[in-house]
Motif scaffolding. Structure first.
Motif, PDB file in Angstrom:
ATOM      1  N   ALA A 271       1.618  31.092  49.131  1.00 63.37           N
ATOM      2  CA  ALA A 271       1.892  30.734  50.317  1.00 63.37           C
ATOM      3  C   ALA A 271       2.472  29.473  50.842  1.00 63.37           C
ATOM      4  CB  ALA A 271       0.724  31.217  51.304  1.00 63.37           C
ATOM      5  N   TYR A 272       1.623  28.548  49.996  1.00 64.24           N
ATOM      6  CA  TYR A 272       1.914  26.847  50.443  1.00 64.24           C
ATOM      7  C   TYR A 272       2.842  26.583  49.368  1.00 64.24           C
ATOM      8  CZ  TYR A 272      -2.253  28.281  53.160  1.00 64.24           C
ATOM      9  OH  TYR A 272      -3.039  28.855  54.005  1.00 64.24           O
ATOM     10  N   HIS A 273       4.100  26.916  49.709  1.00 67.36           N
ATOM     11  CA  HIS A 273       5.057  26.255  48.751  1.00 67.36           C
ATOM     12  C   HIS A 273       5.734  25.233  49.479  1.00 67.36           C
ATOM     13  CE1 HIS A 273       8.809  26.006  46.677  1.00 67.36           C
ATOM     14  NE2 HIS A 273       8.100  25.993  45.227  1.00 67.36           N
ATOM     15  N   ALA A 274       6.218  24.311  48.683  1.00 66.42           N
ATOM     16  CA  ALA A 274       7.040  23.157  49.458  1.00 66.42           C
ATOM     17  C   ALA A 274       8.383  23.751  50.176  1.00 66.42           C
ATOM     18  CB  ALA A 274       7.613  22.077  48.266  1.00 66.42           C
ATOM     19  N   ASP A 275       8.752  24.361  49.562  1.00 56.79           N
ATOM     20  CA  ASP A 275       9.920  24.935  50.378  1.00 56.79           C
ATOM     21  C   ASP A 275       9.779  26.136  51.493  1.00 56.79           C
ATOM     22  OD1 ASP A 275      11.540  23.476  48.576  1.00 56.79           O
ATOM     23  OD2 ASP A 275      12.136  25.063  47.443  1.00 56.79           O
TER      24      ASP A 275
ATOM     25  N   THR B 236       3.475  21.939  45.113  1.00 50.72           N
ATOM     26  CA  THR B 236       4.892  21.161  45.420  1.00 50.72           C
ATOM     27  C   THR B 236       5.934  21.709  44.472  1.00 50.72           C
ATOM     28  OG1 THR B 236       4.173  19.623  43.883  1.00 50.72           O
ATOM     29  CG2 THR B 236       3.739  19.047  45.993  1.00 50.72           C
ATOM     30  N   ASP B 237       5.744  22.230  43.361  1.00 54.75           N
ATOM     31  CA  ASP B 237       6.784  22.633  42.544  1.00 54.75           C
ATOM     32  C   ASP B 237       7.561  21.614  42.034  1.00 54.75           C
ATOM     33  OD1 ASP B 237       8.484  24.345  41.091  1.00 54.75           O
ATOM     34  OD2 ASP B 237       9.231  25.469  42.948  1.00 54.75           O
ATOM     35  N   TYR B 238       6.798  20.499  41.857  1.00 56.00           N
ATOM     36  CA  TYR B 238       7.425  19.199  41.247  1.00 56.00           C
ATOM     37  C   TYR B 238       8.158  19.115  40.262  1.00 56.00           C
ATOM     38  CZ  TYR B 238       7.175  14.062  40.862  1.00 56.00           C
ATOM     39  OH  TYR B 238       7.540  12.923  40.634  1.00 56.00           O
ATOM     40  N   HIS B 239       9.166  18.678  40.113  1.00 58.45           N
ATOM     41  CA  HIS B 239       9.842  18.460  38.956  1.00 58.45           C
ATOM     42  C   HIS B 239      10.324  17.202  38.278  1.00 58.45           C
ATOM     43  CE1 HIS B 239      10.759  22.708  39.693  1.00 58.45           C
ATOM     44  NE2 HIS B 239      11.423  22.787  38.497  1.00 58.45           N
ATOM     45  N   GLY B 240       9.499  15.994  38.936  1.00 54.80           N
ATOM     46  CA  GLY B 240       9.636  14.695  38.526  1.00 54.80           C
ATOM     47  C   GLY B 240      10.434  13.886  39.565  1.00 54.80           C
ATOM     48  N   PRO B 241      10.461  12.477  39.523  1.00 49.02           N
ATOM     49  CA  PRO B 241      11.125  11.689  40.439  1.00 49.02           C
ATOM     50  C   PRO B 241      12.603  11.863  40.641  1.00 49.02           C
ATOM     51  CG  PRO B 241      10.330  10.579  38.548  1.00 49.02           C
ATOM     52  CD  PRO B 241       9.744  11.736  38.289  1.00 49.02           C
ATOM     53  N   GLY B 242      13.222  11.964  41.853  1.00 51.04           N
ATOM     54  CA  GLY B 242      14.504  12.337  42.003  1.00 51.04           C
ATOM     55  C   GLY B 242      14.973  13.760  42.094  1.00 51.04           C
ATOM     56  N   ALA B 243      14.061  14.724  41.919  1.00 49.68           N
ATOM     57  CA  ALA B 243      14.479  15.926  42.083  1.00 49.68           C
ATOM     58  C   ALA B 243      14.048  16.249  43.463  1.00 49.68           C
ATOM     59  CB  ALA B 243      13.419  16.643  41.223  1.00 49.68           C
TER      60      ALA B 243
END
Ligand code: AMP
Ligand code: FE
Ligand code: FE
Ligand code: ZN
Length: 272
Positions: A212-216, A240-247
């Motif tokens: 439920a608590y997804h960044a998008d 966050t579904d983080y993919h690294g800086p700049g993503a």
């Protein structure tokens, strides 16, 4: 208790190694971290060792590809056993489908005059599960797109001219397989996938939770999916579904996941 339960590394299309992700998580005072690479568990050993050193609770996870019609549906699997040969065989199949899809997309792009090669894309994926992010980065490096977002928006996003679907199993099959592997299947970012109509079927196949608590997800979507999860007796997860800086995703750990939800998935993991 701060948690980020959906993070990518260089084992798939993230740009930071598992150790770097764990260091960053430590700097951001994250207590519970789940590495969930696309169709790969290759980052989990390094992440586990790094997490042990800094006292972070690491949940071994993976984000499995599935396809319903022409739509990609992602299913997170929490508490996977990264040494299970049945899991590894499944992941190899999914990565082979990724490879065939990448080749087909590069071929189509090449025929249209875009200067990208399979070698360029594989150099960027560097042994990790290959994906459209790597194709996007190759297009940027070749000067054919201004940014990764631009490449997705004009060329390789869903419904764009060079998008090719992966031949992946159905979400129902994937959910059942995750259960058979003794892990907890969670429907990833349903608000992005617009997968609401699949919920009944997936629940009967053994779905254990909803992200439920997804960044998008908008605040309204977070509330909507948390409510459905409560009604159906499912876990709620988030990240966050983080993919690294700049993503495009927000900073690691910056999506609030309620403490009771984190405790519930930890307890479910203990009970497996
Ligand atoms: P794939 O699994 O190869 O189909 O690629 C899906 C991945 O592409 C997602 O996990 C994101 O990392 C990335 N992605 C999808 N849409 C976008 C976008 N609009 N901008 C940047 N990255 C995106
Ligand atoms: Fe990704
Ligand atoms: Fe996803
Ligand atoms: Zn993801």
């Amino acid at each position: 208790m701060k948690a980020d339960l959906h993070v990518h590394t260089t084992a798939s299309d993230g740009t930071l190694t598992p150790s770097k992700i764990v260091d960053l998580a430590s700097a951001r005072e994250i207590d519970v971290l789940a590495i969930a690479d696309h169709d790969s568990v290759d980052g989990l050993t390094e992440a586990r060792d790094a997490a042990e050193k800094v006292g972070i609770r690491l949940l071994p996870a993976v984000e499995l590809s599935a396809v319903q019609g022409s739509a990609d549906v992602h299913v997170l699997a929490y508490f996977v056993d990264a040494a299970d040969p049945r899991l590894l065989e499944r992941l190899e199949g999914l990565r082979a489908a990724r490879m065939r899809r990448a080749e087909a997309m590069v071929r189509a792009l090449g025929e249209a005059g875009f200067p990208v090669s399979v070698d360029d894309v594989l150099a960027l994926s560097d042994g990790g599960a290959v994906g459209r992010s790597h194709i996007a980065r190759a297009l940027v490096a070749a000067g054919a797109a201004d940014s990764v977002s631009d490449a997705f928006a004009r060329l390789i996003g869903r419904d764009r001219p060079y998008y090719v679907a992966k031949d992946s199993p159905s979400p129902r099959e994937v959910v059942g397989a995750i259960r058979e592997l003794g892990a907890i299947p969670v429907l990833a970012h349903p608000g992005v996938t617009r997968a609401d109509e699949l919920l009944d079927e997936l629940i009967s196949a053994g779905l254990g939770g909803i992200e439920a608590y997804h960044a998008d997800h908008t605040p309204a979507q977070r509330t909507h999916y948390a409510r459905i999860a409560a009604e159906r007796g499912l876990l709620v997860t988030g990240g966050t579904d983080y993919h690294g800086p700049g993503a495009p995703n927000p900073e690691l750990g910056s999506v609030h996941v309620p403490e009771d939800a984190v405790r519930a998935i930890l307890a479910a993991g203990e009970g497996l």
